[in-house]
Each structure stands twice: as C-alpha cells, then as structure tokens.
Design a protein around this motif. Structure first.
Motif, PDB file in Angstrom:
ATOM      1  N   ARG A  59      -4.819  -3.931  -1.873  1.00  0.00           N
ATOM      2  CA  ARG A  59      -5.297  -2.671  -1.310  1.00  0.00           C
ATOM      3  C   ARG A  59      -5.034  -1.563  -2.307  1.00  0.00           C
ATOM      4  O   ARG A  59      -3.993  -1.534  -2.933  1.00  0.00           O
ATOM      5  N   LEU A  67       0.838  -1.184   0.000  1.00  0.00           N
ATOM      6  CA  LEU A  67       0.000   0.000   0.000  1.00  0.00           C
ATOM      7  C   LEU A  67       0.883   1.247   0.000  1.00  0.00           C
ATOM      8  O   LEU A  67       1.722   1.424   0.869  1.00  0.00           O
ATOM      9  N   PRO A 111      -5.306   2.755  -2.501  1.00  0.00           N
ATOM     10  CA  PRO A 111      -5.552   3.934  -1.677  1.00  0.00           C
ATOM     11  C   PRO A 111      -6.941   4.510  -1.927  1.00  0.00           C
ATOM     12  O   PRO A 111      -7.386   4.595  -3.058  1.00  0.00           O
ATOM     13  N   ALA A 116      -8.391   2.429   2.717  1.00  0.00           N
ATOM     14  CA  ALA A 116      -8.076   1.836   1.422  1.00  0.00           C
ATOM     15  C   ALA A 116      -9.263   1.037   0.936  1.00  0.00           C
ATOM     16  O   ALA A 116     -10.154   0.678   1.708  1.00  0.00           O
ATOM     17  N   VAL A 130      -1.450   6.008   4.485  1.00  0.00           N
ATOM     18  CA  VAL A 130      -2.846   5.889   4.071  1.00  0.00           C
ATOM     19  C   VAL A 130      -3.607   5.233   5.213  1.00  0.00           C
ATOM     20  O   VAL A 130      -3.188   4.217   5.752  1.00  0.00           O
ATOM     21  N   ARG A 162      -7.874   7.541  -0.459  1.00  0.00           N
ATOM     22  CA  ARG A 162      -7.798   8.992  -0.305  1.00  0.00           C
ATOM     23  C   ARG A 162      -8.046   9.666  -1.652  1.00  0.00           C
ATOM     24  O   ARG A 162      -7.407   9.335  -2.646  1.00  0.00           O
ATOM     25  N   ARG A 200     -14.390  -0.108   0.916  1.00  0.00           N
ATOM     26  CA  ARG A 200     -13.555   0.857   1.649  1.00  0.00           C
ATOM     27  C   ARG A 200     -13.389   0.373   3.079  1.00  0.00           C
ATOM     28  O   ARG A 200     -14.353  -0.045   3.716  1.00  0.00           O
ATOM     29  N   ALA A 228       0.376   8.138   1.288  1.00  0.00           N
ATOM     30  CA  ALA A 228      -0.426   9.226   0.738  1.00  0.00           C
ATOM     31  C   ALA A 228       0.450  10.462   0.584  1.00  0.00           C
ATOM     32  O   ALA A 228       1.654  10.427   0.761  1.00  0.00           O
TER      33      ALA A 228
END
Length: 136
Positions: A111, A88, A113, A100, A97, A115, A132, A91
């Motif tokens: 996974r 992952l 992200p 995810a 993050v 965001r 999510r 960010a």
C-alpha cells in the motif's frame, strides 16, 4: 541460471508470501542495484517466476540465494518489513490514511498513501499502475 522451483497451488501463496512479494515490489529498484550486470538475467528469470500464478515461495527462496551470492549477507531479509519497511504510514497530523494505492491485481499487500498523490505509483514487479482504494 538459478533453479526456481514453483508449485502450482493455483493461488498466490499465504499472507507471509504476499507480504514478502509486496516488499520486493516496493524495493525492487534497490534490489536491482545490488545485482551485478552479469547476474541480471538470473534476476529477471526469478522475477518472471515470481510474477507467475504459482506458489511464490520457490522464487522468493531463489531471490534470497541470489542476493546472498551478490554479497547481501541477509539476502532477501534485508529488504523485508523486519528491515525497516513498515505498514501503511499515517497521514499528516496523525490522522489515519483512508485511501491508498494498492496492488493492481491484488497479488500482494503493498500500500502506498494516496493523499496528495494524484498520480498512482507503478507496481515495480508487474509494471502496472497501482489502483486507488478506500481503506476505511
């Protein structure tokens, strides 16, 4: 067609198999690009077996052999984390993050992200929206 041996262990395999399954999901479009049209039915048969509830090691091995026959020298290893897919990502500004999109059925450890991504990615292997999830 490929011979796909699947055991019925009742689970989705060990952590390594889950990681490989997530790599296949993340890069399935790219994998499909290497398989010529005349071998697509074989690919779809392998993917169908991989979607099943049995041990994924057999279908993963069959996919590896198919990719080798299609000219991908490293086979499935060309599409796994050792080939450049990382975990992952972080960010913006180095903050981890915290949310995810994850596998909709918990079948792999992929996974993506979440965001600034209001619409979830789609699981390429199962065709379902990823869910999510808060990670920290």
């Amino acid at each position: 067609m490929a011979e796909i041996r699947t055991g019925d262990s009742g689970g989705d395999g060990d952590g390594e198999s889950r990681a490989v399954r997530s790599d296949i999901c993340a890069r399935l479009d790219e994998i499909r690009g290497f398989v010529p049209a005349e071998r697509r039915p074989e690919l779809e048969e392998i993917l169908g077996a991989l979607r099943g509830s049995g041990d994924p090691a057999g279908p993963q091995a069959a996919l590896h052999r198919l990719l080798r026959r299609c000219g991908v020298a490293a086979g499935l290893r060309a599409f796994t984390r050792g080939a450049g897919i990382g975990g992952l990502p972080a960010a913006v500004e180095g903050h981890p993050v915290v949310e995810a999109y994850v596998c909709p059925g918990g079948r792999c450890d992929r996974r993506a992200p979440a965001r600034n991504q209001p619409v979830p990615e789609t699981c390429r292997l199962y065709g379902e929206p990823m869910r999510r999830r808060r990670l920290s």
